[in-house]
Scaffold this motif. Structure first.
Motif, short mmCIF file in Angstrom:
data_model
loop_
_atom_site.label_atom_id
_atom_site.label_comp_id
_atom_site.label_asym_id
_atom_site.label_seq_id
_atom_site.Cartn_x
_atom_site.Cartn_y
_atom_site.Cartn_z
N ASP A 9 1.01 -1.14 0.04
CA ASP A 9 -0.05 0.08 0.02
C ASP A 9 0.85 1.28 0.00
N GLU A 10 2.10 1.22 0.60
CA GLU A 10 2.74 2.47 0.38
C GLU A 10 3.57 2.39 -0.93
N ASP A 27 8.56 -8.56 -15.01
CA ASP A 27 7.47 -7.45 -15.50
C ASP A 27 6.60 -7.60 -14.09
N PRO A 28 6.78 -6.25 -13.48
CA PRO A 28 6.05 -6.28 -12.27
C PRO A 28 4.61 -5.67 -12.50
N VAL A 29 3.56 -6.01 -11.63
CA VAL A 29 2.51 -5.58 -11.83
C VAL A 29 2.03 -5.26 -10.42
N GLU A 30 1.60 -4.13 -10.44
CA GLU A 30 1.48 -3.28 -9.00
C GLU A 30 -0.17 -3.54 -8.60
N ALA A 31 -0.08 -3.54 -7.20
CA ALA A 31 -1.63 -3.47 -6.65
C ALA A 31 -1.32 -2.79 -5.35
N ALA A 32 -2.25 -1.84 -4.95
CA ALA A 32 -2.15 -1.09 -3.62
C ALA A 32 -2.84 -1.60 -2.62
N SER A 33 -3.69 -2.69 -2.77
CA SER A 33 -4.61 -3.19 -1.63
C SER A 33 -4.72 -4.84 -2.05
N GLY A 34 -5.32 -5.51 -0.91
CA GLY A 34 -5.55 -7.02 -1.27
C GLY A 34 -6.71 -7.10 -2.07
N LEU A 56 -1.78 -4.43 5.16
CA LEU A 56 -2.39 -3.75 3.95
C LEU A 56 -3.78 -3.30 4.46
N PRO A 57 -4.36 -2.14 4.04
CA PRO A 57 -5.77 -1.84 4.32
C PRO A 57 -6.76 -2.56 3.95
N GLY A 58 -7.71 -2.75 4.82
CA GLY A 58 -8.86 -3.49 4.48
C GLY A 58 -8.45 -5.03 4.75
N MET A 59 -8.44 -5.82 3.28
CA MET A 59 -7.96 -7.10 3.29
C MET A 59 -6.43 -7.13 3.52
N ASP A 60 -6.07 -7.89 4.78
CA ASP A 60 -4.46 -7.82 4.86
C ASP A 60 -3.83 -8.80 3.98
N GLY A 61 -2.36 -8.91 4.37
CA GLY A 61 -1.78 -9.80 3.66
C GLY A 61 -2.07 -11.28 3.85
N PHE A 62 -2.43 -11.59 4.99
CA PHE A 62 -2.55 -12.95 5.45
C PHE A 62 -3.89 -13.57 4.89
N ALA A 63 -4.86 -12.55 4.45
CA ALA A 63 -6.30 -13.05 3.98
C ALA A 63 -6.00 -13.19 2.52
#
Length: 234
Positions: A9-10, A27-34, A56-63
């Motif tokens: 998210d940062e 080839d990186p693909v970026e995502a700011a949230s789960g 991560l905001p909302g849905m965390d990395g574990f989820a």
């Protein structure tokens, strides 16, 4: 070009990782949230590895890890954890992550982990004349490395890349006492920086999948203070 999903998210850290991946030919693909990560994966299912921040905001990395592992069992996953958060590492591995990197980290360390994981993700075939690598049979288990398939009593069991590599090592060395270092060096590579607990967490996860009674295992025997031995039900 190998696609790698960067879930962070940062924006500064996410861009930092993406730039270094791009420099190495990925080839990186970026995502700011789960939530964004899962949406991206539904659109681009050829992504080989996901780098997941735990916080991560909302849905965390574990989820996210759990959801991706259920949907894409052969996908590689590396968790980014905070320094000193031992439980984060263990939980991530229990949910199906293949590896973890502790913040702050160097690009060199992260790239080394990714390269090691990608080598394990490759189809493990060996040239034997015109044949592919032979199947392994042990008790109720059959492993077909060329198909990346593992069965117990003719029922397929889904394994992560690390779990597959660990069981393959065991089945290649039946009844041999393998130390945690043996497993770590063979599966994660001799330059792996992580600790031996990584092996124990993966073994517990494997037992949940293959043992009739995980609390009383008969296929993977623990050797106190040393490591493990594959019995395979023979």
């Amino acid at each position: 070009m190998t696609k790698i999903l960067v879930v962070e998210d940062e924006s500064a850290i996410r861009s930092f990782i993406a730039v270094n991946l791009r420099r190495q030919g990925y080839d990186p693909v970026e995502a700011a949230s789960g939530e964004e990560a899962l949406a991206v994966m539904e659109q681009q299912q050829d992504i080989a590895v996901a780098i997941l921040d735990v916080m991560l905001p909302g849905m965390d990395g574990f989820a996210v890890c759990r959801a991706l592992r259920e949907r894409f069992p052969a996908m590689g996953m590396v968790m980014l954890t905070a320094k000193g958060q031992e439980q984060d590492k263990v939980q991530g591995l229990q949910l199906g992550a293949d590896d973890y990197v502790v913040k702050p980290f160097s690009p060199k360390e992260l790239l080394a982990r990714i390269e090691s994981l990608l080598r394990r993700l490759e189809r493990p075939t060996v040239e034997l004349g015109s044949r592919q690598e032979a199947s392994f049979t042990s008790g109720p288990f059959i492993m077909r490395p060329d198909q990346r398939k593992f069965y117990k009593d003719s029922r397929e069991i889904e394994l992560t890349p690390r779990e597959f590599a660990i069981i393959k090592l065991f089945m290649e060395n039946p009844k041999v006492a393998l130390s945690r270092d043996d497993v770590l060096n063979s599966v994660w590579g001799k330059n792996y920086i992580g600790d031996l607990k990584t092996v124990d967490v993966n073994i517990r996860r494997i037992r949940q999948k293959i043992e009739d009674k995980p609390e009383d295992p008969k296929y993977i025997q623990s050797i106190w203070g040393y490591g493990y031995r594959w019995l395979g039900g023979d």
